[in-house]
Design an enzyme around this catalytic site. Structure first.
Site, mmCIF file in Angstrom:
data_model
loop_
_atom_site.group_PDB
_atom_site.id
_atom_site.type_symbol
_atom_site.label_atom_id
_atom_site.label_comp_id
_atom_site.label_asym_id
_atom_site.label_seq_id
_atom_site.Cartn_x
_atom_site.Cartn_y
_atom_site.Cartn_z
ATOM 1 C CG HIS A 143 -84.754 -50.732 -15.676
ATOM 2 N ND1 HIS A 143 -83.841 -49.874 -14.964
ATOM 3 C CD2 HIS A 143 -85.655 -50.265 -16.803
ATOM 4 C CE1 HIS A 143 -84.122 -48.786 -15.793
ATOM 5 N NE2 HIS A 143 -85.205 -48.968 -16.462
ATOM 6 C CG ASP A 190 -80.942 -50.862 -13.428
ATOM 7 O OD1 ASP A 190 -81.021 -51.653 -14.277
ATOM 8 O OD2 ASP A 190 -81.685 -50.171 -13.422
ATOM 9 C CB SER A 210 -83.995 -46.414 -18.666
ATOM 10 O OG SER A 210 -84.708 -46.131 -17.433
ATOM 11 N N GLY A 211 -80.673 -46.285 -18.817
ATOM 12 C CA GLY A 211 -79.573 -46.884 -19.445
ATOM 13 C C GLY A 211 -78.444 -45.916 -19.832
#
Ligand code: 4AZ
Length: 491
Positions: free
Chosen positions: A295, A344, A440-441
């Site tokens: 994402h 994801d 995120s990530g």
């Protein structure tokens, strides 16, 4: 990293977007209203709604008017004929598309026992996998015939004859063979770490042994099935020196929420920038490859040239251009679903390799056969917001969390069935500690057998640190094979 309990605003957190970035253009394919001073366009439309101009409709009783000075008249007959031919064309195109789709999806079941090579409808029989001969157009059948199993990195080879994985005897094994096996998994030869002899324990009843007198240069053609290893040892293979951290042993009973991290504690953590802004986190797995969330690289953010990766730096203001690594390639999981956030995960290949040291180094990817406890103790790290709705942090933070069983995380009061097998929950049901926007990530890691393993990549959650809404992470055990295949295919 969020460490407090803030009341609403309560919103679904799916992806962090920085405030001061140029928004990707969404004009293509739409009529943007502002361009026309049409009375059919609403005056103000919320920015996130695709603004489509309605076209003026012709009243039913309209008389046909001349449309150009050349005197062409649009008669009703002409319109009918046009309509008819248009319908025929649309029908034919529709039938053709349906035919292709049916072929594509039904072929799989028709070819029953065969295995598809890649995304194209090319098939080979299972006995052609890992037989040393390239049968698929891109050699996909010979791509992943070797794997590392369990926490001790046991080298296993797939046998196309018995359709099973077998450990490899240490008898006559050498580093040169180790390098070949690692290259087959997608590692670069110069990251090779070591091959060690390991006592094999049951349940193995069959092994692969090297026939060193064989003329064949192909490693897999030198291997033959054997009931035992004469040395009694099998190969434990390390393709990269991963999972080392100078983290001080932490008291297990203390929950840490959003503490500032030290430089050498999380050497795999990278900060991923777009236009000089931290946007997402990532984890180093080799000198050239970073694992992040799909994402983070959605839409126009899928352009590698937008991104710069910073490793071995704690403070955002110290991440200056010359210290960054440009990104050469971005590969998103082909089955990533932006609605459910299923799968994801994405890979970034850097233009130049990172130099490893105490403060920059790779985390280990989980091997098949690795077991994590249902409430395995883990750590999350990142430059994300320290409270819901806050801005990204100046320094790297880390927090102690534990895994939450999917059955619990899927309960009605938590995520009510939204946790899919490629997701894993971690945190606390009573809130307090969590990942947040900007994390995120980044990594969810655990220490096991003295090494640090990547358990997940920060993906989503409802709010940050809210009660019954823990963080959701991509489940790395589900992605490791995809990662190896892509590293191998994009060397
Ligand atoms: C984000 O948008 C994000 N509380 C990351 C983690 C969580 C929520 C949002 C989990 O980067």
């Amino acid at each position: 990293m969020a460490s407090d309990l803030r009341p609403p605003p309560y919103y679904e957190n799916y992806a962090y977007q920085p405030e001061n970035l140029t928004a990707p253009s969404h004009t293509s394919g739409f009529y943007v209203c502002q361009q026309y001073t049409s009375p059919y366009c609403p005056a103000t439309v919320p920015h996130y709604v695709p603004r489509v101009c309605t076209q003026p409709s012709t009243p039913a009783t309209t008389i046909v008017h001349p449309i150009s000075s050349s005197g062409k008249i649009c008669t009703a007959r002409l319109r009918k004929a046009l309509c008819f031919s248009l319908s025929v064309i649309i029908l034919l195109v529709g039938a053709a598309i349906a035919g292709v789709l049916i072929w594509y999806f039904v072929a799989d079941s028709c070819f029953g026992s065969k295995i598809r090579c890649g995304i194209l409808a090319e098939y080979v029989s299972p006995s052609q996998w890992c037989d040393g001969v390239n049968d698929c157009p891109n050699g996909e059948d010979e791509n992943r015939c070797v794997r590392l199993y369990g926490p001790r990195f046991l080298l296993e080879v797939y046998s196309s004859e018995s359709k099973d994985w077998y450990p490899v005897c240490y008898d006559d094994w050498s580093d040169d063979y180790g390098r070949i096996a690692c290259a087959d998994m997608g590692y670069n030869k110069d990251t090779y770490f070591n091959s060690k002899a390991t006592k094999h324990t049951s349940p193995f009843t069959s092994f692969m042994r090297l026939n060193t007198s064989s003329e064949d240069t192909d490693l897999y053609k030198k291997l033959f099935n054997s009931k035992q290893c004469s040395s009694g040892n099998v190969v434990s293979l390390r393709c990269i020196k991963c999972g080392f951290s100078s983290k001080n042993p932490n008291p297990r009973n203390r929950i840490v929420g959003g503490n500032l991290a030290a430089l050498k504690e999380w050497p795999w953590q990278v900060s991923l920038h777009v236009q000089r802004n931290h946007l997402c986190g990532g984890s180093i797995i080799t000198p050239e490859w970073i694992v992040t969330a799909a994402h983070c690289v959605e839409g126009s953010f899928s352009q590698p040239s937008y991104w710069t990766a910073y490793a071995g730096i704690l403070l955002q203001h110290e991440m200056l251009r010359p210290l960054g690594h440009r990104v050469a390639k971005i590969i998103s999981h082909p089955n990533y679903d932006s609605e459910s956030k299923n799968n994801d995960v994405a890979l970034m290949k850097l233009q130049s390799p990172l130099s490893f040291g105490d403060s920059i180094g790779p985390v280990c990817l989980p091997n098949p056969g690795m077991m994590f406890e249902p409430e395995q103790q883990c750590w999350i790290s990142g430059w994300g917001a320290q409270r819901q709705g806050g801005s990204t942090s100046k320094g790297l933070n880390a927090a102690f969390v534990h895994l939450i069983e999917s059955s619990r995380c899927n309960s009605r009061y938590v995520y009510n069935g939204r946790i899919l097998p490629a997701m894993i929950c971690a945190g606390y049901l009573d809130g307090k500690v969590d990942s947040c926007q900007g994390d995120s990530g980044g990594p969810l890691v655990t220490e096991k057998h003295d090494l640090w393993w990547l358990v997940g990549d920060t993906s989503w959650g409802t709010g940050c640190a809210s009660v019954n809404k823990p963080g959701v992470y991509g489940n790395m055990t589900q992605f490791a094979d995809w990662i190896y295949r892509n590293m191998q295919a994009n060397r």
